[in-house]
Design an enzyme around this catalytic site. Structure first.
Site, PDB file in Angstrom:
ATOM      1  N   HIS A   1      -7.239 -67.186 -33.347  1.00  0.00           N
ATOM      2  CA  HIS A   1      -6.008 -66.641 -33.931  1.00  0.00           C
ATOM      3  C   HIS A   1      -6.071 -65.120 -33.989  1.00  0.00           C
ATOM      4  CE1 HIS A   1      -3.201 -65.811 -37.402  1.00  0.00           C
ATOM      5  NE2 HIS A   1      -2.450 -66.538 -36.603  1.00  0.00           N
TER       6      HIS A   1
ATOM      7  N   HIS B   1       5.850 -65.450 -34.864  1.00  0.00           N
ATOM      8  CA  HIS B   1       5.387 -66.781 -34.499  1.00  0.00           C
ATOM      9  C   HIS B   1       6.508 -67.695 -34.034  1.00  0.00           C
ATOM     10  CE1 HIS B   1       2.091 -65.333 -37.118  1.00  0.00           C
ATOM     11  NE2 HIS B   1       1.327 -66.095 -36.373  1.00  0.00           N
TER      12      HIS B   1
ATOM     13  N   ARG C   1       1.993 -48.221 -37.878  1.00  0.00           N
ATOM     14  CA  ARG C   1       1.730 -49.369 -36.989  1.00  0.00           C
ATOM     15  C   ARG C   1       0.872 -50.380 -37.753  1.00  0.00           C
ATOM     16  NH1 ARG C   1       2.029 -53.536 -34.637  1.00  0.00           N
ATOM     17  NH2 ARG C   1       1.335 -53.977 -32.509  1.00  0.00           N
TER      18      ARG C   1
ATOM     19  N   CYS D   1      -0.304 -44.673 -30.561  1.00  0.00           N
ATOM     20  CA  CYS D   1      -0.300 -46.085 -30.195  1.00  0.00           C
ATOM     21  C   CYS D   1      -0.310 -46.222 -28.680  1.00  0.00           C
ATOM     22  CB  CYS D   1       0.930 -46.757 -30.784  1.00  0.00           C
ATOM     23  SG  CYS D   1       1.066 -48.513 -30.415  1.00  0.00           S
TER      24      CYS D   1
ATOM     25  N   TYR E   1      -4.812 -54.599 -26.145  1.00  0.00           N
ATOM     26  CA  TYR E   1      -4.828 -53.191 -25.743  1.00  0.00           C
ATOM     27  C   TYR E   1      -5.604 -52.991 -24.441  1.00  0.00           C
ATOM     28  CZ  TYR E   1      -2.853 -52.572 -30.342  1.00  0.00           C
ATOM     29  OH  TYR E   1      -2.042 -52.663 -31.438  1.00  0.00           O
TER      30      TYR E   1
END
Length: 701
Positions: free
Chosen positions: A137, A161, A239, A289, A425
């Protein structure tokens, strides 16, 4: 107890960062699950690995897809040790659901709560054993908050979700149905309210452009983004992947950080001890980011999965704390030549809300790397949104490695095993599609060079340019109101009082323009040049680089160039043909562009294509760093479905129009037509509208 399904880290779920169109799900109603503390009671060795995908037994396919009663029964007994299951009614009365799947009472499910070694959850009327999902998860064991009860109330909060691919993953862990005796009239268990983990999040500045509320993800508007060298704390972009942990300010110095070394030795430090034991240092550094300017890539290359950031998922600040290298030396990390090579080790960071990531250990130990454990930001106590009471600051690297609410550091022979390190990422080639081989690409660490336009002024508007004396930040005695016209849904550059002359055929040959923005390169590489084009790249000129570090009010603290470079430019726009306003060539009844009408023969005629075409020009900026790295021309060449590292030339299209209407003389205005520069307020509003449309099932990105 049921035999668990194979330990699988499904590829689709590990790409959970993809923002797909949510679907409407019926809210499951059940009891209030027992609250679970932020810190998991489960102990996980630091060398745990991502589960190796294995071929699942035939059960999930036979049960969920179909294939006949005999096949289903055989599949079920292959996948389950039914002798250990709680008693269940296989064929209850008034129950037309698959009779081959067991039924469980709510009392059975409650036994498998957060502290159970076999956590279960309910979705709709089905029961799932999520034991093997916990490790895969993306939120870690945060999913255990729902264990022993219904997962849907949490999905109503974490709306990401509500996507088909998540449902498909959950279906792999089905073990039975909720007994019909525990179902309400709507075929769902009866529920109570749950505690919203976001209810204690801090209040945010209303000027921020919000992309998601829970968790909060927001960027400053362009007119505020680089107004000053240091981004104000309240406007620093946000973020989050989850909620903001609550730590009482009075007890902040008691907040504990544990450090685990490769030999298993563990040391514990409170923040109070860090402040007393180690010298403090300041570092000026950007956090950016990996998805900054993702919306640019979406508009110019193709659909991307993730938050549609403008140019504002980047901010600059002064950080204060202790060096990570000092802490590791005190903890006993041996880096002498006689010891194994540390270049293969990693420093893993874990935050109080379950987020984790890592950096190569040489970066952590570098005397010029400036990696900090920070407790101050811009001279103030670290704000809650930015990691209070302690966070890692990894200058020059993607911000995803600067873990907030830091409470654990592990020195390991492998990088962090989290979703955010191993999947989210990374970047891939334009041809690799939505399901790349995640293991073959390295995790993003140092960021590539980038730049952006954040302000545009044309014509008389340049009199209001902040750095021309109209901004109080540069001129405290000024009473002028500064308006960054390119960052608002209004016209970009306008004449304050249109001249009383007929509309010319072209724009003036000396129309002034002023631009401003930022440039940045990772790895501590200094920006040496910013190129600007006012004609779509046909010709180029160089912008002025602002030397903020020489300003006594904004000194830079660093061993390398970790902060951004602000730039400014003034020039003259190219001459463009000026289309006449539609109000001068059409009767009032037909002034709506595209309205159909009838010609002299009764045929329907569309006015589209019959009006004068706009003549526009494109403003472009690109930066070069001290290693002569420069930005790619197009996002198409660096496209990836995650929209990471969107660093192509930044473009803003502007178009002139005549202001004359109803036969009156007028002047010229400039605007951005239908295309606003990436991150400008109008575009951000369009992104939000698209997200709302997606949530309501009406489409959108």
């Amino acid at each position: 107890m049921a035999t668990r399904f194979p330990r699988i880290a499904p590829r689709g779920f590990l790409n959970h960062g993809a923002r797909r169109a949510p679907v409407n799900l019926t809210t499951c109603r059940l009891f209030t699950p027992r609250p679970r503390p932020i810190h998991s009671s489960r102990s996980t060795p630091h060398k745990t690995r991502i589960p190796t995908p294995r071929t699942a037994r035939v059960a999930p396919v036979g049960l969920l897809v179909g294939g006949g009663l005999v096949a289903s029964v055989l599949a079920f007994f292959q996948a389950h040790d039914t002798g250990n299951l709680p008693e269940a009614s296989i064929t209850p009365s008034a129950d037309d659901r698959d009779p081959t799947i067991p039924r469980f009472r709510l009392s059975d499910v409650r036994k498998h709560g957060p502290d159970s070694s076999e956590p279960w959850v309910i979705f709709e009327d089905k029961v799932y054993n999520i034991t093997d999902w916990v490790e895969a998860h993306p939120g870690g064991d945060v999913i255990l908050r729902a264990a022993g009860g219904c997962i849907e109330p949490y999905w109503n909060i974490f709306t990401i979700h509500k996507a088909p691919h998540v449902r498909e993953i959950l279906d792999q862990y089905i073990i039975g149905f909720v007994d019909v005796a525990d179902l309400g009239p709507d075929g769902r268990p009866v529920a109570e309210a749950i505690e919203d983990p976001f209810e204690n999040d801090p209040v945010r500045d209303p000027r921020l452009i919000t992309h998601t509320i829970k968790p909060r993800n927001a960027e400053p508007p362009n007119e505020e983004l680089d107004r000053t060298f240091y981004t104000p704390n309240e406007l620093f972009y946000i973020r989050h992947h989850m909620w903001v942990p609550v730590v009482e300010e009075a007890k902040a110095d008691d907040f504990a950080l544990t450090v685990e070394l490769p030999d298993g030795e563990v040391k514990r430090y409170t923040i109070g001890e860090l402040k007393a034991k180690f010298p403090t240092h300041k570092v000026t550094a950007v956090l950016q980011c990996s998805g900054n300017r993702r919306n640019d890539m979406t508009r110019h290359a193709g659909k991307t999965n993730g938050l549609q950031w403008g140019v504002g998922a980047i901010s600059n600040a002064e950080w204060e704390g202790v060096r990570l290298s000092d802490l590791l030396a005190d903890a006993g990390l041996d880096t002498t030549p006689a010891q194994p090579d540390t270049s293969s080790l990693h420093a893993q960071f874990t935050g109080a809300e379950a987020y984790s990531a890592s950096i190569p250990l040489p970066k952590a130990l570098s005397p010029t790397g400036d990696v900090l454990l920070a407790f101050k930001m811009n001279g103030e106590t670290l704000p809650r949104d930015h990691g209070f009471p302690l966070r890692a600051i990894v200058p020059g690297n993607v911000a995803a490695r600067s873990v907030k609410w830091l409470n654990k550091i592990v020195i390991s022979d492998e990088e962090a095993t989290s979703q955010w390190q191993r999947r989210d990422y990374k970047s891939f080639g334009p041809n690799e599609g939505p399901n790349p081989d995640w293991d073959k690409a390295p995790s993003i660490q140092e960021m590539p060079v980038t730049s952006a336009i954040t302000g545009v002024w044309v014509g008389d508007c340049i009199k209001k340019v902040p750095w021309m004396g109209g901004d109080k930040a540069d001129n405290p005695s000024s009473k002028r109101r500064t308006i960054d016209m390119a960052a608002t849904p209004q016209k970009v550059g306008f004449t304050s009082k249109p001249k009383t002359i007929p509309c010319p055929e072209t724009t003036p040959d000396n129309e002034p323009i002023a631009l401003q923005g930022y440039a940045y390169s990772g790895g501590g590489r200094k920006i040496t040049r910013v190129d600007v084009s006012l004609d779509g790249g046909a010709t180029w000129d160089q912008a002025e680089l602002v030397d903020d570090c020489s300003n006594p009010a904004t000194p830079c603290h660093c061993n390398r160039s970790w902060g951004w470079t602000r730039w400014r430019y003034t020039g003259t726009l190219p001459v463009l043909s000026l289309p006449v306003s539609t109000t001068t060539i059409l009767p009032p009844v037909l002034q709506k562009v595209g309205q159909d009408c009838e010609d002299g023969f009764g045929r329907s005629v569309s006015l589209l294509g019959q009006l004068p075409k706009k003549q526009c020009t494109t403003l472009i900026v690109k930066a070069t760093d001290e290693s002569y790295n420069t930005q790619p021309e197009s996002h198409k060449g660096i496209y990836n479905v995650r929209g990471n590292l969107a660093t192509a030339w930044h473009r803003v299209k502007i178009c002139p129009e005549c202001t004359r209407g109803n036969g009156k003389p007028g002047g010229v205005t400039w605007n951005t037509g239908e295309t606003y520069g990436c991150g400008f307020r109008k575009q951000a509003e369009e992104v939000r509208e698209g997200m709302k449309a997606a949530a309501s099932g009406k489409g959108g990105k």
